[in-house]
Design a protein around this motif. Structure first.
Motif, PDB file in Angstrom:
ATOM      1  N   HIS A  60       0.834  -1.202   0.000  1.00 51.32           N
ATOM      2  CA  HIS A  60       0.000   0.000   0.000  1.00 51.32           C
ATOM      3  C   HIS A  60       0.877   1.263   0.000  1.00 51.32           C
ATOM      4  N   TYR A  61       0.370   2.284  -0.679  1.00 45.37           N
ATOM      5  CA  TYR A  61       1.066   3.570  -0.707  1.00 45.37           C
ATOM      6  C   TYR A  61       0.563   4.432   0.453  1.00 45.37           C
ATOM      7  N   ALA A  62       1.276   4.345   1.558  1.00 50.72           N
ATOM      8  CA  ALA A  62       0.991   5.126   2.767  1.00 50.72           C
ATOM      9  C   ALA A  62       2.256   5.100   3.606  1.00 50.72           C
ATOM     10  N   ARG A  63       2.276   5.894   4.671  1.00 52.45           N
ATOM     11  CA  ARG A  63       3.442   5.940   5.552  1.00 52.45           C
ATOM     12  C   ARG A  63       3.000   5.917   7.006  1.00 52.45           C
ATOM     13  N   THR A  64       3.879   5.483   7.872  1.00 55.02           N
ATOM     14  CA  THR A  64       3.672   5.637   9.311  1.00 55.02           C
ATOM     15  C   THR A  64       4.853   6.421   9.871  1.00 55.02           C
ATOM     16  N   GLN A  65       4.574   7.154  10.937  1.00 51.93           N
ATOM     17  CA  GLN A  65       5.622   7.922  11.596  1.00 51.93           C
ATOM     18  C   GLN A  65       5.504   7.748  13.095  1.00 51.93           C
ATOM     19  N   GLU A  66       6.660   7.790  13.759  1.00 52.70           N
ATOM     20  CA  GLU A  66       6.688   7.728  15.216  1.00 52.70           C
ATOM     21  C   GLU A  66       6.680   9.138  15.775  1.00 52.70           C
ATOM     22  N   GLY A 113       2.981   8.234  19.938  1.00 49.56           N
ATOM     23  CA  GLY A 113       3.008   6.912  19.344  1.00 49.56           C
ATOM     24  C   GLY A 113       3.026   6.982  17.829  1.00 49.56           C
ATOM     25  N   ARG A 114       2.714   5.879  17.195  1.00 47.74           N
ATOM     26  CA  ARG A 114       2.766   5.802  15.739  1.00 47.74           C
ATOM     27  C   ARG A 114       1.496   6.388  15.133  1.00 47.74           C
ATOM     28  N   SER A 115       1.639   7.042  13.976  1.00 50.04           N
ATOM     29  CA  SER A 115       0.492   7.618  13.278  1.00 50.04           C
ATOM     30  C   SER A 115       0.563   7.281  11.802  1.00 50.04           C
ATOM     31  N   LEU A 116      -0.591   7.344  11.149  1.00 48.78           N
ATOM     32  CA  LEU A 116      -0.716   7.026   9.728  1.00 48.78           C
ATOM     33  C   LEU A 116      -0.662   8.313   8.922  1.00 48.78           C
ATOM     34  N   HIS A 117       0.055   8.289   7.793  1.00 50.41           N
ATOM     35  CA  HIS A 117       0.234   9.488   6.975  1.00 50.41           C
ATOM     36  C   HIS A 117       0.044   9.160   5.489  1.00 50.41           C
ATOM     37  N   ARG A 118      -0.171  10.220   4.700  1.00 51.67           N
ATOM     38  CA  ARG A 118      -0.261  10.067   3.256  1.00 51.67           C
ATOM     39  C   ARG A 118       1.076   9.590   2.694  1.00 51.67           C
ATOM     40  N   ALA A 119       0.998   8.953   1.513  1.00 54.81           N
ATOM     41  CA  ALA A 119       2.199   8.572   0.791  1.00 54.81           C
ATOM     42  C   ALA A 119       2.834   9.802   0.164  1.00 54.81           C
ATOM     43  N   VAL A 120       4.101   9.699  -0.187  1.00 56.38           N
ATOM     44  CA  VAL A 120       4.801  10.785  -0.858  1.00 56.38           C
ATOM     45  C   VAL A 120       4.204  11.034  -2.234  1.00 56.38           C
ATOM     46  N   ASP A 121       3.795   9.956  -2.929  1.00 53.86           N
ATOM     47  CA  ASP A 121       3.208  10.069  -4.262  1.00 53.86           C
ATOM     48  C   ASP A 121       1.714  10.363  -4.125  1.00 53.86           C
ATOM     49  N   PRO A 122       1.263  11.605  -4.377  1.00 54.48           N
ATOM     50  CA  PRO A 122      -0.153  11.939  -4.159  1.00 54.48           C
ATOM     51  C   PRO A 122      -1.095  11.208  -5.099  1.00 54.48           C
ATOM     52  N   LEU A 123      -0.621  10.813  -6.272  1.00 52.10           N
ATOM     53  CA  LEU A 123      -1.482  10.128  -7.241  1.00 52.10           C
ATOM     54  C   LEU A 123      -1.746   8.672  -6.851  1.00 52.10           C
ATOM     55  N   LYS A 124      -0.901   8.122  -5.993  1.00 48.48           N
ATOM     56  CA  LYS A 124      -1.049   6.716  -5.595  1.00 48.48           C
ATOM     57  C   LYS A 124      -1.392   6.559  -4.115  1.00 48.48           C
ATOM     58  N   SER A 128      -3.927   6.220   1.773  1.00 51.58           N
ATOM     59  CA  SER A 128      -4.223   6.428   3.192  1.00 51.58           C
ATOM     60  C   SER A 128      -5.728   6.509   3.441  1.00 51.58           C
ATOM     61  N   TYR A 129      -6.492   6.962   2.440  1.00 51.60           N
ATOM     62  CA  TYR A 129      -7.951   7.060   2.594  1.00 51.60           C
ATOM     63  C   TYR A 129      -8.559   5.688   2.889  1.00 51.60           C
ATOM     64  N   VAL A 130      -8.183   4.667   2.117  1.00 48.26           N
ATOM     65  CA  VAL A 130      -8.770   3.341   2.328  1.00 48.26           C
ATOM     66  C   VAL A 130      -8.196   2.668   3.565  1.00 48.26           C
ATOM     67  N   LEU A 131      -7.026   3.103   4.010  1.00 44.72           N
ATOM     68  CA  LEU A 131      -6.412   2.511   5.202  1.00 44.72           C
ATOM     69  C   LEU A 131      -6.859   3.191   6.487  1.00 44.72           C
ATOM     70  N   ASP A 152       7.219   6.077   0.834  1.00 44.90           N
ATOM     71  CA  ASP A 152       8.099   7.241   0.699  1.00 44.90           C
ATOM     72  C   ASP A 152       8.737   7.323  -0.685  1.00 44.90           C
ATOM     73  N   THR A 153       8.163   6.609  -1.666  1.00 46.76           N
ATOM     74  CA  THR A 153       8.741   6.542  -3.012  1.00 46.76           C
ATOM     75  C   THR A 153       7.679   6.808  -4.063  1.00 46.76           C
ATOM     76  N   GLU A 154       8.038   7.535  -5.125  1.00 49.47           N
ATOM     77  CA  GLU A 154       7.131   7.759  -6.243  1.00 49.47           C
ATOM     78  C   GLU A 154       6.929   6.454  -7.021  1.00 49.47           C
ATOM     79  N   LYS A 155       5.716   6.265  -7.563  1.00 48.10           N
ATOM     80  CA  LYS A 155       5.419   5.034  -8.297  1.00 48.10           C
ATOM     81  C   LYS A 155       6.357   4.857  -9.494  1.00 48.10           C
ATOM     82  N   VAL A 156       6.690   5.954 -10.175  1.00 44.42           N
ATOM     83  CA  VAL A 156       7.580   5.854 -11.333  1.00 44.42           C
ATOM     84  C   VAL A 156       8.936   5.290 -10.933  1.00 44.42           C
TER      85      VAL A 156
END
Length: 263
Positions: free
Chosen positions: A25-31, A35-46, A49-52, A69-73
């Protein structure tokens, strides 16, 4: 359902002694300090986080998203360099269990084609449908109306009533939504303490690839029933109940709720 699938996989992984589950999945977590939180992926087109946003904090703690943290390309370039066949695999834009893309046909095969009335806002019948489930809030084309509107004003689907098998249509202005009410919220981290005393400013997203909309959001508890409510800064046109609304603070996912009502 992403939450059910992920919860089942995570439970099995823990039973086998693993620390967590790695997914594509294209999403990120951060400490952070809370505690840990859910964040958007770096690639906005992919970004997924909405479905997660249905995942709770325990599930987020057990999730590892190496692609976030990586672009799909760049992922495709890496796959190509490693000789992986998926490097050229087309992106999927359909519902995974309806590969043909014929969503209405898939539903018709399982639910039948029970005809019903299409009515205007006064309740007058102006057409007939062959399955209310094939209509979407905000839909304009393919309505099957037999009575023209006065002055040729376009009409849109305002409401789908499955119990009465009725589709209600009306003007574009009638689609405007300024308040979104959701059921019991799922917090993707600690519940915001300030919600108990005052609304907070944030962003709300109501579609997987929809634009995040400025809002104020707050929690309402009546007779022990908790609700998550968003007041939009600008009205949104065409929003159906049972979709998910996801609240963001910047790129951090605050929480989500299933939409039960709009005003």
């Amino acid at each position: 359902n992403e939450k059910i699938k992920f919860a089942a996989v995570l439970d099995r992984a823990k039973a086998m002694g693993f620390d967590g589950v790695v997914t594509g999945h294209y999403a990120r977590t951060q400490e952070g300090p809370m505690g840990r939180s859910l964040h958007r992926a770096v690639d906005p087109l992919k970004d997924q986080s909405y479905v997660l946003a249905v995942l709770n904090i325990e599930q987020i703690n057990g999730a590892i998203f190496p692609l976030g943290d990586t672009e799909k390309v760049d992922i495709r370039i890496e796959a190509e360099a490693r000789g992986l066949a998926v490097a050229q695999k087309p992106d999927s834009h359909d519902i995974c269990f309806v590969p043909s893309g014929d969503n209405a046909g898939w539903l018709r095969d399982r639910l039948g084609s029970e005809t019903g009335p299409i009515v205007d806002q006064t309740g007058a019948k102006i057409g007939e449908h062959k399955g209310a489930y094939t209509y979407t809030i905000g839909q304009r084309k393919g309505l099957g109306l037999t009575v023209p509107a006065a002055g040729g004003v376009p009409r849109y689907v305002l409401k789908v009533e499955p119990i009465t098998n009725t589709v209600v249509v009306g003007t574009h202005e009638a689609l405007a939504v300024e308040k979104i009410i959701g059921g019991t919220p799922n917090w993707c981290g600690p519940a915001p303490e300030a919600l108990a005393s005052a609304p907070l400013n944030g962003l709300v997203q109501v579609r997987a690839h929809g634009a995040p909309l400025p809002c104020t959001y707050y929690r309402s508890i009546t007779e022990g029933i908790e609700k998550l409510i968003s007041d939009l800064v600008e009205p949104l046109f065409g929003l159906a109940p049972e979709q998910a609304m996801v609240i963001y603070d910047g790129d951090r996912v605050v929480g989500s709720a299933t939409i039960t009502e709009t005003k």
